[in-house]
Design an enzyme around this catalytic site. Sequence first.
Site, PDB file in Angstrom:
ATOM      1  N   GLU A  32      34.911  29.873  51.058  1.00 52.72           N
ATOM      2  CA  GLU A  32      35.784  30.314  49.967  1.00 52.72           C
ATOM      3  C   GLU A  32      35.214  29.877  48.623  1.00 52.72           C
ATOM      4  O   GLU A  32      34.811  28.730  48.441  1.00 52.72           O
ATOM      5  CB  GLU A  32      37.141  29.670  50.145  1.00 52.72           C
ATOM      6  N   HIS A  33      35.148  30.797  47.673  1.00 51.73           N
ATOM      7  CA  HIS A  33      34.647  30.554  46.314  1.00 51.73           C
ATOM      8  C   HIS A  33      33.166  30.157  46.303  1.00 51.73           C
ATOM      9  O   HIS A  33      32.704  29.531  45.354  1.00 51.73           O
ATOM     10  CB  HIS A  33      35.488  29.490  45.605  1.00 51.73           C
ATOM     11  N   ASP A  35      30.835  32.706  47.049  1.00 54.96           N
ATOM     12  CA  ASP A  35      30.070  33.941  46.829  1.00 54.96           C
ATOM     13  C   ASP A  35      29.558  34.056  45.403  1.00 54.96           C
ATOM     14  O   ASP A  35      28.400  34.419  45.173  1.00 54.96           O
ATOM     15  CB  ASP A  35      30.873  35.177  47.232  1.00 54.96           C
ATOM     16  N   GLY A 123      45.639  37.790  50.456  1.00 56.70           N
ATOM     17  CA  GLY A 123      44.301  37.262  50.681  1.00 56.70           C
ATOM     18  C   GLY A 123      43.476  38.067  51.653  1.00 56.70           C
ATOM     19  O   GLY A 123      42.452  37.603  52.143  1.00 56.70           O
ATOM     20  N   LEU A 124      43.884  39.290  51.957  1.00 59.35           N
ATOM     21  CA  LEU A 124      43.133  40.163  52.864  1.00 59.35           C
ATOM     22  C   LEU A 124      42.249  41.145  52.108  1.00 59.35           C
ATOM     23  O   LEU A 124      41.733  42.093  52.687  1.00 59.35           O
ATOM     24  CB  LEU A 124      44.091  40.925  53.787  1.00 59.35           C
ATOM     25  N   SER A 125      42.099  40.915  50.818  1.00 63.41           N
ATOM     26  CA  SER A 125      41.217  41.700  49.969  1.00 63.41           C
ATOM     27  C   SER A 125      41.591  43.174  49.932  1.00 63.41           C
ATOM     28  O   SER A 125      40.766  44.060  50.138  1.00 63.41           O
ATOM     29  CB  SER A 125      39.755  41.550  50.412  1.00 63.41           C
ATOM     30  N   SER A 127      42.216  44.768  47.292  1.00 62.53           N
ATOM     31  CA  SER A 127      41.559  45.394  46.140  1.00 62.53           C
ATOM     32  C   SER A 127      40.156  45.878  46.501  1.00 62.53           C
ATOM     33  O   SER A 127      39.737  46.956  46.065  1.00 62.53           O
ATOM     34  CB  SER A 127      41.503  44.429  44.955  1.00 62.53           C
ATOM     35  N   GLU A 159      36.066  45.667  39.555  1.00 57.37           N
ATOM     36  CA  GLU A 159      36.899  44.459  39.512  1.00 57.37           C
ATOM     37  C   GLU A 159      36.623  43.663  38.234  1.00 57.37           C
ATOM     38  O   GLU A 159      37.537  43.130  37.604  1.00 57.37           O
ATOM     39  CB  GLU A 159      36.630  43.593  40.748  1.00 57.37           C
ATOM     40  N   ASP A 170      33.695  40.206  49.396  1.00 59.25           N
ATOM     41  CA  ASP A 170      34.743  41.102  49.863  1.00 59.25           C
ATOM     42  C   ASP A 170      34.216  42.510  50.072  1.00 59.25           C
ATOM     43  O   ASP A 170      34.495  43.165  51.078  1.00 59.25           O
ATOM     44  CB  ASP A 170      35.906  41.127  48.867  1.00 59.25           C
TER      45      ASP A 170
END
Length: 385
Positions: A32-33, A35, A123-125, A127, A159, A170
């Site tokens: 997490e965080h 990328d 949190g399942l992305s 977007s 984004e 993502d």
Amino acid sequence: MIDKTIASYFIENYGNDPILIKAPGRINLIGEHTDYNEGLVLPASIEKGIYFAVSNNNDDTIRIETFLTQPEKIEFKLNGNHEKFESFWGNYFKAIIEILVAKNYPIKGIDCVFGGDIPIGSGLSSSAALCCGFIYAVTKISGQDILREEIALIAQEAEHKIGLNCGLMDQYAVLFGKKGNAFFLDCKDLSHNYIPINLEGFSWVLVNSNIKHNLAVDSEYNKRRISCENIVKKVQKYRPEITSLRDVTLEDVKKVSNVADATDCKRAKYVIEENDRVRKMIKALTNGDAQEVGNVLRQGHWAMSTQYEITTSELDALVKIGENLDGVLGSRMMGGGFGGCTINLMLTEKLDASIKSMLKQYKEQTGIDAEYYHLAIDDGVKVFE
């Protein structure tokens, strides 16, 4: 089924048999965080997704309707003019169309109806699924194939245009996912490979805290990115070859700690150690070691809670509850933070009892009704038959 509802609505209202595109949501097992710090990630695309029914029209207009939140319709003129709209998702499509026009992609008028079963803000992305699925749909209708790597970059740029400086995890997970596999991505050079998930007798479950987040509005995400960049700048003064936290070591952070902000140092340590947790998770999955998978999940959560400070009291409560249930091997918050879901590895034989107990205790402690979703790992964006 939402896909059949969307297809039937399209045929009834637009008179054509549409192409149906599925863009999956994604989970992230660990990483997490990392990328946007050119680090390591281990996501997977899932069965839940967003479906797009699309067809050509004879107008210089893109018409889009949704079942995603509430019925709503917006229109874009291919000359760049569009009617005003209130929908949050309209901003994503506006950004995508502007980027495609700027890149001289041949865009035709299309009709599009979309909807899905990804919980928004969990949190399942959703977007990334929205952006990647729509770009893929546009290319199918326009007859202009775009490499998936390019679709990922366009979706990321969209984004960024609306205010979220995300990495590429993502988008790559949504586009390149493979059924039954985690997707290992090195965000420095975008090399990737598949890691089979072979944990027989165990199940993945998502528990939605029902604390919603909106990362595009919440500047906390971008603040953490700045923290990471601050440490890189400090380290570059004596290691000028460094370009991201990917190549910064814990020793480097220690060296600059007397001249760097303490919070920035703490966040940088989290990212460096999270990359190591990705390596541990790959080894555990490869060895079929469910106990170690659970350990890495827990370690990742409490690091996000105490070092990166992106969890909530409700998410912490869910993880603590799981730690006291013998049917739960490990849990962690998943996603950008400040709300959403925990991902849980559970014993299949104790699945129902574990879920029931977790939801009951969460309600007692927070007064909030949580929701749960069984997870199935599925393929990336595709034409859906």
